[in-house]
Scaffold this motif. Structure first.
Motif, mmCIF file in Angstrom:
data_model
loop_
_atom_site.group_PDB
_atom_site.id
_atom_site.type_symbol
_atom_site.label_atom_id
_atom_site.label_comp_id
_atom_site.label_asym_id
_atom_site.label_seq_id
_atom_site.Cartn_x
_atom_site.Cartn_y
_atom_site.Cartn_z
ATOM 1 N N LYS A 1 1.589 -27.365 42.704
ATOM 2 C CA LYS A 1 1.551 -26.255 43.673
ATOM 3 C C LYS A 1 0.783 -25.074 43.074
ATOM 4 O O LYS A 1 0.842 -24.813 41.876
ATOM 5 N N ASP B 1 -0.625 -22.905 48.251
ATOM 6 C CA ASP B 1 0.391 -23.708 48.933
ATOM 7 C C ASP B 1 1.476 -22.789 49.489
ATOM 8 O O ASP B 1 1.740 -21.722 48.923
ATOM 9 N N ASP C 1 7.150 -27.364 52.429
ATOM 10 C CA ASP C 1 6.592 -28.289 51.447
ATOM 11 C C ASP C 1 7.558 -28.567 50.295
ATOM 12 O O ASP C 1 7.264 -29.353 49.413
#
Length: 182
Positions: free
Chosen positions: A134, A138, A145
């Protein structure tokens, strides 16, 4: 003499004799986390000053109100970063470490200390590995997520927000810091 039971005295006495269930669990020390996340690399302490402006930007991006402490940052010999932070679980602090590579991508996270009596599943490797790779680009959002763990929702949310905060710190400050010659 006629004795009456005082309800406040009974409540106070019960608190004194009740067992304490929440005990701190130390999973790994700072040094052990450094070895796990940066095995065989030299780390040097690289504290930074956290200005009010930086603190506000990190809070806005992550929603964490607990102030970030800039004295628990290390840089690896290859330019990566090791950062220790704390977030509130439900009531107590969770101490964790995040490792970032030279591009700001999460290499891994380790839970150092967890005090809550439940929700400790956030320390399990299966949940923590969701963060690997990540970056600031992100979402790093719970149920977007990053998957939630039933019964550990607040710990999951706050740790997720904490990792987001570290990626914001990297993007705003750490990536611009010159590499010191060793």
């Amino acid at each position: 003499m006629n004795w009456k039971l005082n309800p406040y005295a009974v409540a106070g006495l019960s608190i004194l004799v009740a067992p304490i269930f929440a005990q701190a669990k130390i999973y790994v020390s700072s040094e052990q986390a450094q070895q796990i996340l940066f095995s065989n690399k030299v780390l040097s302490k690289s504290p930074i000053i956290i200005t009010d402006d930086l603190q506000e930007k990190m809070q806005a991006a992550s929603s964490i109100r607990h102030p970030f402490q800039g004295d628990r940052i290390w840089r690896s010999s290859d330019g990566g970063w090791f950062v220790i932070d704390e977030v509130v679980g439900k009531h107590e602090m969770i101490t964790y470490a995040v490792a970032l590579n030279t591009k700001g991508s999460v290499l891994g996270i380790e839970v150092l200390e967890y005090v809550e009596s439940y929700g400790y599943e956030v320390a399990e490797a299966q949940w923590r590995k969701q963060f690997v790779g990540k970056t600031i680009n992100d979402p790093i959002k719970l149920n977007q997520d990053i998957q939630n763990i039933g019964g550990a929702t607040l710990s999951c949310k706050h740790l997720t927000d904490g990792v987001k905060r570290i990626t914001v710190l990297y993007d705003l400050t750490l990536k611009n810091m010159p590499v010191k010659s060793q």
